[in-house]
Enzyme design. Structure first.
Site, PDB file in Angstrom:
ATOM      1  N   GLU A  24       0.808  -1.210   0.000  1.00 44.84           N
ATOM      2  CA  GLU A  24       0.000   0.000   0.000  1.00 44.84           C
ATOM      3  C   GLU A  24       0.849   1.271   0.000  1.00 44.84           C
ATOM      4  O   GLU A  24       0.325   2.372   0.181  1.00 44.84           O
ATOM      5  CB  GLU A  24      -0.965  -0.001   1.191  1.00 44.84           C
ATOM      6  CG  GLU A  24      -2.033  -1.066   1.048  1.00 44.84           C
ATOM      7  CD  GLU A  24      -3.062  -1.051   2.167  1.00 44.84           C
ATOM      8  OE1 GLU A  24      -2.859  -0.355   3.195  1.00 44.84           O
ATOM      9  OE2 GLU A  24      -4.078  -1.741   2.006  1.00 44.84           O
ATOM     10  N   GLU A  83      -9.937  -4.673   9.274  1.00 46.31           N
ATOM     11  CA  GLU A  83      -8.837  -3.712   9.217  1.00 46.31           C
ATOM     12  C   GLU A  83      -7.841  -4.075   8.115  1.00 46.31           C
ATOM     13  O   GLU A  83      -7.420  -3.216   7.355  1.00 46.31           O
ATOM     14  CB  GLU A  83      -8.128  -3.653  10.572  1.00 46.31           C
ATOM     15  CG  GLU A  83      -6.946  -2.717  10.627  1.00 46.31           C
ATOM     16  CD  GLU A  83      -7.316  -1.243  10.482  1.00 46.31           C
ATOM     17  OE1 GLU A  83      -6.410  -0.452  10.153  1.00 46.31           O
ATOM     18  OE2 GLU A  83      -8.475  -0.866  10.690  1.00 46.31           O
ATOM     19  N   TYR A  86      -5.010  -9.544   3.643  1.00 48.00           N
ATOM     20  CA  TYR A  86      -3.810  -9.634   2.810  1.00 48.00           C
ATOM     21  C   TYR A  86      -3.507 -11.089   2.508  1.00 48.00           C
ATOM     22  O   TYR A  86      -3.550 -11.948   3.394  1.00 48.00           O
ATOM     23  CB  TYR A  86      -2.606  -8.998   3.517  1.00 48.00           C
ATOM     24  CG  TYR A  86      -1.350  -9.029   2.694  1.00 48.00           C
ATOM     25  CD1 TYR A  86      -1.213  -8.218   1.571  1.00 48.00           C
ATOM     26  CD2 TYR A  86      -0.306  -9.878   3.023  1.00 48.00           C
ATOM     27  CE1 TYR A  86      -0.054  -8.251   0.800  1.00 48.00           C
ATOM     28  CE2 TYR A  86       0.849  -9.918   2.260  1.00 48.00           C
ATOM     29  CZ  TYR A  86       0.968  -9.098   1.144  1.00 48.00           C
ATOM     30  OH  TYR A  86       2.109  -9.140   0.384  1.00 48.00           O
ATOM     31  N   GLY A  97      -8.191 -15.361  -0.123  1.00 50.96           N
ATOM     32  CA  GLY A  97      -8.886 -14.121   0.225  1.00 50.96           C
ATOM     33  C   GLY A  97     -10.377 -14.350   0.366  1.00 50.96           C
ATOM     34  O   GLY A  97     -10.999 -13.888   1.330  1.00 50.96           O
ATOM     35  N   ASN A 124      -6.414   0.565  -5.865  1.00 51.53           N
ATOM     36  CA  ASN A 124      -6.239  -0.883  -5.775  1.00 51.53           C
ATOM     37  C   ASN A 124      -7.337  -1.598  -6.579  1.00 51.53           C
ATOM     38  O   ASN A 124      -8.208  -2.274  -6.040  1.00 51.53           O
ATOM     39  CB  ASN A 124      -6.258  -1.309  -4.300  1.00 51.53           C
ATOM     40  CG  ASN A 124      -5.781  -2.729  -4.108  1.00 51.53           C
ATOM     41  OD1 ASN A 124      -5.661  -3.501  -5.055  1.00 51.53           O
ATOM     42  ND2 ASN A 124      -5.532  -3.082  -2.860  1.00 51.53           N
ATOM     43  N   TYR A 131     -13.690  -7.570  -4.665  1.00 57.26           N
ATOM     44  CA  TYR A 131     -14.785  -7.277  -3.733  1.00 57.26           C
ATOM     45  C   TYR A 131     -16.114  -7.153  -4.475  1.00 57.26           C
ATOM     46  O   TYR A 131     -17.138  -7.646  -4.009  1.00 57.26           O
ATOM     47  CB  TYR A 131     -14.502  -6.007  -2.933  1.00 57.26           C
ATOM     48  CG  TYR A 131     -13.247  -6.061  -2.098  1.00 57.26           C
ATOM     49  CD1 TYR A 131     -12.850  -7.242  -1.462  1.00 57.26           C
ATOM     50  CD2 TYR A 131     -12.446  -4.948  -1.935  1.00 57.26           C
ATOM     51  CE1 TYR A 131     -11.701  -7.296  -0.700  1.00 57.26           C
ATOM     52  CE2 TYR A 131     -11.291  -4.986  -1.160  1.00 57.26           C
ATOM     53  CZ  TYR A 131     -10.928  -6.160  -0.545  1.00 57.26           C
ATOM     54  OH  TYR A 131      -9.794  -6.204   0.215  1.00 57.26           O
TER      55      TYR A 131
END
Length: 159
Positions: A24, A83, A86, A97, A124, A131
């Site tokens: 990131e 939070e 990864y 994931g 990203n 998602y």
């Protein structure tokens, strides 16, 4: 294989968090120590939780989800705030994931929590596409604000 983190996972979890921070482009902001993670996850009053994704064949830790409870005043129940999610680049595409998110969704359903929320950096695009594919929807009408460092000290100081 997805499982709750244990104290023995702290070094691997710490390494994954630092890898995420580097991905990131904010490694200098990742200041948490292994001791702080241990206290947050396994101390007298745990404030956070973590799940580990391990490679089925080798058992190697390849990913993690670090989360905590939030609360919706509108719904009157807790939810999960994710939070960190990864998965190491070498393990992406193998379902880790999705398995981590599925486990957190299962916890929500089992406990009556009505939200699973997280933030993603606007640039990203691989994560955003992932998602979206799961049915998650961006909350574009909200802007995240944060106080840290001097601004936090100035506002919360006793001067």
């Amino acid at each position: 294989m997805i499982r709750p983190a244990t104290p023995a996972d702290i070094p691997a979890l710490h390494a994954l968090i630092r890898e995420l921070a580097e991905y990131e482009k904010a490694l200098e902001e990742a200041k948490a120590t292994e001791e702080q993670l241990h206290e947050a996850l396994f101390g007298d009053s745990p404030a956070a939780y973590a799940h580990i994704a391990a490679d089925d064949a080798t058992g190697e830790t390849v990913g993690c989800a670090v989360w905590f409870l939030n609360f919706s005043t509108w719904r009157g129940v807790h939810g999960i705030y994710l939070e960190d999610l990864y998965v190491r680049p070498t393990a992406r595409g193998a379902g880790h994931g999705k398995a981590l998110l599925t486990e957190l969704a299962r916890i929500c359903v089992e406990r009556g929590y009505q939200r699973l929320e997280w933030s993603v950096l606007n640039w990203n695009t691989p994560s955003i596409a992932f998602y979206d594919s799961l049915g998650a929807r961006p909350q574009n009408e909200w802007t995240v604000y944060r106080l840290t460092d001097e601004s936090l000290t100035k506002l919360g100081g006793t001067d």
